[in-house]
Design a protein around this motif. Sequence first.
Motif, PDB file in Angstrom:
ATOM      1  N   SER A  36      41.843  25.315  46.821  1.00 37.67           N
ATOM      2  CA  SER A  36      43.305  25.144  46.829  1.00 37.67           C
ATOM      3  C   SER A  36      43.747  23.843  46.164  1.00 37.67           C
ATOM      4  N   THR A  37      42.929  23.294  45.310  1.00 42.24           N
ATOM      5  CA  THR A  37      43.245  22.033  44.659  1.00 42.24           C
ATOM      6  C   THR A  37      43.125  22.165  43.137  1.00 42.24           C
ATOM      7  N   LEU A  38      43.563  21.168  42.431  1.00 41.64           N
ATOM      8  CA  LEU A  38      43.485  21.121  40.978  1.00 41.64           C
ATOM      9  C   LEU A  38      42.026  21.232  40.529  1.00 41.64           C
ATOM     10  N   VAL A  39      41.773  22.065  39.528  1.00 40.52           N
ATOM     11  CA  VAL A  39      40.406  22.254  39.051  1.00 40.52           C
ATOM     12  C   VAL A  39      40.099  21.314  37.893  1.00 40.52           C
ATOM     13  N   TRP A  40      40.861  21.412  36.810  1.00 46.04           N
ATOM     14  CA  TRP A  40      40.572  20.645  35.597  1.00 46.04           C
ATOM     15  C   TRP A  40      41.510  19.456  35.448  1.00 46.04           C
ATOM     16  N   ASP A  41      41.009  18.406  34.830  1.00 48.02           N
ATOM     17  CA  ASP A  41      41.830  17.257  34.475  1.00 48.02           C
ATOM     18  C   ASP A  41      42.814  17.690  33.381  1.00 48.02           C
ATOM     19  N   ARG A  42      43.828  16.907  33.178  1.00 49.45           N
ATOM     20  CA  ARG A  42      44.926  17.261  32.276  1.00 49.45           C
ATOM     21  C   ARG A  42      44.522  17.370  30.807  1.00 49.45           C
ATOM     22  N   GLY A  43      43.748  16.477  30.312  1.00 50.33           N
ATOM     23  CA  GLY A  43      43.444  16.444  28.882  1.00 50.33           C
ATOM     24  C   GLY A  43      42.108  17.072  28.536  1.00 50.33           C
ATOM     25  N   PHE A  44      41.714  16.904  27.293  1.00 53.47           N
ATOM     26  CA  PHE A  44      40.392  17.315  26.827  1.00 53.47           C
ATOM     27  C   PHE A  44      40.055  16.479  25.599  1.00 53.47           C
ATOM     28  N   HIS A  45      38.775  16.410  25.311  1.00 48.51           N
ATOM     29  CA  HIS A  45      38.316  15.679  24.139  1.00 48.51           C
ATOM     30  C   HIS A  45      37.887  16.688  23.090  1.00 48.51           C
ATOM     31  N   ASP A  46      38.194  16.418  21.831  1.00 56.45           N
ATOM     32  CA  ASP A  46      37.765  17.299  20.756  1.00 56.45           C
ATOM     33  C   ASP A  46      37.146  16.486  19.628  1.00 56.45           C
ATOM     34  N   HIS A  47      36.179  17.105  18.973  1.00 54.88           N
ATOM     35  CA  HIS A  47      35.551  16.517  17.798  1.00 54.88           C
ATOM     36  C   HIS A  47      35.398  17.629  16.768  1.00 54.88           C
ATOM     37  N   ALA A  48      36.094  17.514  15.650  1.00 54.24           N
ATOM     38  CA  ALA A  48      35.957  18.490  14.574  1.00 54.24           C
ATOM     39  C   ALA A  48      34.650  18.214  13.840  1.00 54.24           C
ATOM     40  N   LEU A  49      33.804  19.227  13.744  1.00 55.15           N
ATOM     41  CA  LEU A  49      32.547  19.051  13.039  1.00 55.15           C
ATOM     42  C   LEU A  49      32.810  18.874  11.548  1.00 55.15           C
ATOM     43  N   ARG A  50      32.140  17.913  10.971  1.00 51.92           N
ATOM     44  CA  ARG A  50      32.228  17.708   9.523  1.00 51.92           C
ATOM     45  C   ARG A  50      31.399  18.785   8.830  1.00 51.92           C
ATOM     46  N   HIS A  51      31.636  18.954   7.559  1.00 51.77           N
ATOM     47  CA  HIS A  51      30.909  19.979   6.806  1.00 51.77           C
ATOM     48  C   HIS A  51      29.403  19.725   6.797  1.00 51.77           C
ATOM     49  N   ASP A  52      28.998  18.449   6.890  1.00 50.98           N
ATOM     50  CA  ASP A  52      27.571  18.147   6.848  1.00 50.98           C
ATOM     51  C   ASP A  52      26.911  18.177   8.228  1.00 50.98           C
ATOM     52  N   GLU A  53      27.675  18.442   9.288  1.00 51.59           N
ATOM     53  CA  GLU A  53      27.095  18.534  10.627  1.00 51.59           C
ATOM     54  C   GLU A  53      26.565  19.954  10.854  1.00 51.59           C
ATOM     55  N   ASP A  54      25.341  20.033  11.311  1.00 50.25           N
ATOM     56  CA  ASP A  54      24.682  21.305  11.556  1.00 50.25           C
ATOM     57  C   ASP A  54      25.134  21.867  12.903  1.00 50.25           C
ATOM     58  N   ARG A  55      25.780  23.025  12.885  1.00 53.81           N
ATOM     59  CA  ARG A  55      26.292  23.657  14.111  1.00 53.81           C
ATOM     60  C   ARG A  55      25.179  23.895  15.130  1.00 53.81           C
ATOM     61  N   ARG A  56      24.031  24.327  14.652  1.00 51.41           N
ATOM     62  CA  ARG A  56      22.923  24.599  15.582  1.00 51.41           C
ATOM     63  C   ARG A  56      22.401  23.323  16.223  1.00 51.41           C
ATOM     64  N   HIS A  57      22.409  22.248  15.473  1.00 55.82           N
ATOM     65  CA  HIS A  57      21.990  20.958  16.033  1.00 55.82           C
ATOM     66  C   HIS A  57      22.961  20.535  17.147  1.00 55.82           C
ATOM     67  N   VAL A  58      24.251  20.691  16.905  1.00 50.74           N
ATOM     68  CA  VAL A  58      25.262  20.365  17.923  1.00 50.74           C
ATOM     69  C   VAL A  58      25.103  21.293  19.124  1.00 50.74           C
ATOM     70  N   ALA A  59      24.820  22.564  18.885  1.00 48.69           N
ATOM     71  CA  ALA A  59      24.602  23.516  19.978  1.00 48.69           C
ATOM     72  C   ALA A  59      23.395  23.096  20.821  1.00 48.69           C
ATOM     73  N   ARG A  60      22.313  22.669  20.177  1.00 54.07           N
ATOM     74  CA  ARG A  60      21.137  22.193  20.928  1.00 54.07           C
ATOM     75  C   ARG A  60      21.508  20.986  21.789  1.00 54.07           C
ATOM     76  N   TYR A  61      22.312  20.096  21.222  1.00 54.55           N
ATOM     77  CA  TYR A  61      22.776  18.929  21.976  1.00 54.55           C
ATOM     78  C   TYR A  61      23.559  19.368  23.217  1.00 54.55           C
ATOM     79  N   ILE A  62      24.437  20.363  23.042  1.00 57.40           N
ATOM     80  CA  ILE A  62      25.256  20.848  24.159  1.00 57.40           C
ATOM     81  C   ILE A  62      24.375  21.425  25.261  1.00 57.40           C
ATOM     82  N   VAL A  63      23.480  22.344  24.911  1.00 54.39           N
ATOM     83  CA  VAL A  63      22.691  23.005  25.953  1.00 54.39           C
ATOM     84  C   VAL A  63      21.642  22.083  26.562  1.00 54.39           C
ATOM     85  N   ALA A  64      21.350  20.966  25.927  1.00 53.23           N
ATOM     86  CA  ALA A  64      20.398  20.001  26.487  1.00 53.23           C
ATOM     87  C   ALA A  64      21.054  19.037  27.471  1.00 53.23           C
TER      88      ALA A  64
END
Length: 151
Positions: free
Chosen positions: A101-129
């Motif tokens: 019965s209380t607030l779940v998420w904080d108000r904001g969020f952080h975002d980082h747009a991946l650059r063209h030279d950033e490997d999506r799979r590398h970022v995904a590995r970072y996330i799941v690790a």
Amino acid sequence: MNHPLGYQALRRGRVSMPGQVYLLTTVVAYRRPLFRNIDLARSICRSVHNPRTWGDAELLCWVLMPDHWHGLVSLGPNDGLATVMNRFKSVTAKGIRCTLSTLVWDRGFHDHALRHDEDRRHVARYIVANPLRAGLVSNVLDYPYWNCVWL
């Protein structure tokens, strides 16, 4: 140089570009470890996998930690970052509102747009690790609250 703090600082300079892949992070209100509760965590995971949660965006990878969530999302042509994250927070919070019965998420969020030279799979590995780095498990495969399209 002074850096503004808080919610306004998170929004400053934010741009939503269709087709762009973003690393997104949002935290539980007051950084409470709500998702140590298995039932709450499972409910959030069901909502994460609900297609209506994402509208025209594509969820590529995600992990739910005890007090925050990380996701790798590709924006579609219609919904901007704020719309996507507001929908995510709304759908997931409604899924557990009956037991919380209380607030779940904080108000904001952080975002980082991946650059063209950033490997999506590398970022995904970072996330799941994240659970491994946080000391929650000794093997990523032992942590139940994540998924990735590259499996």
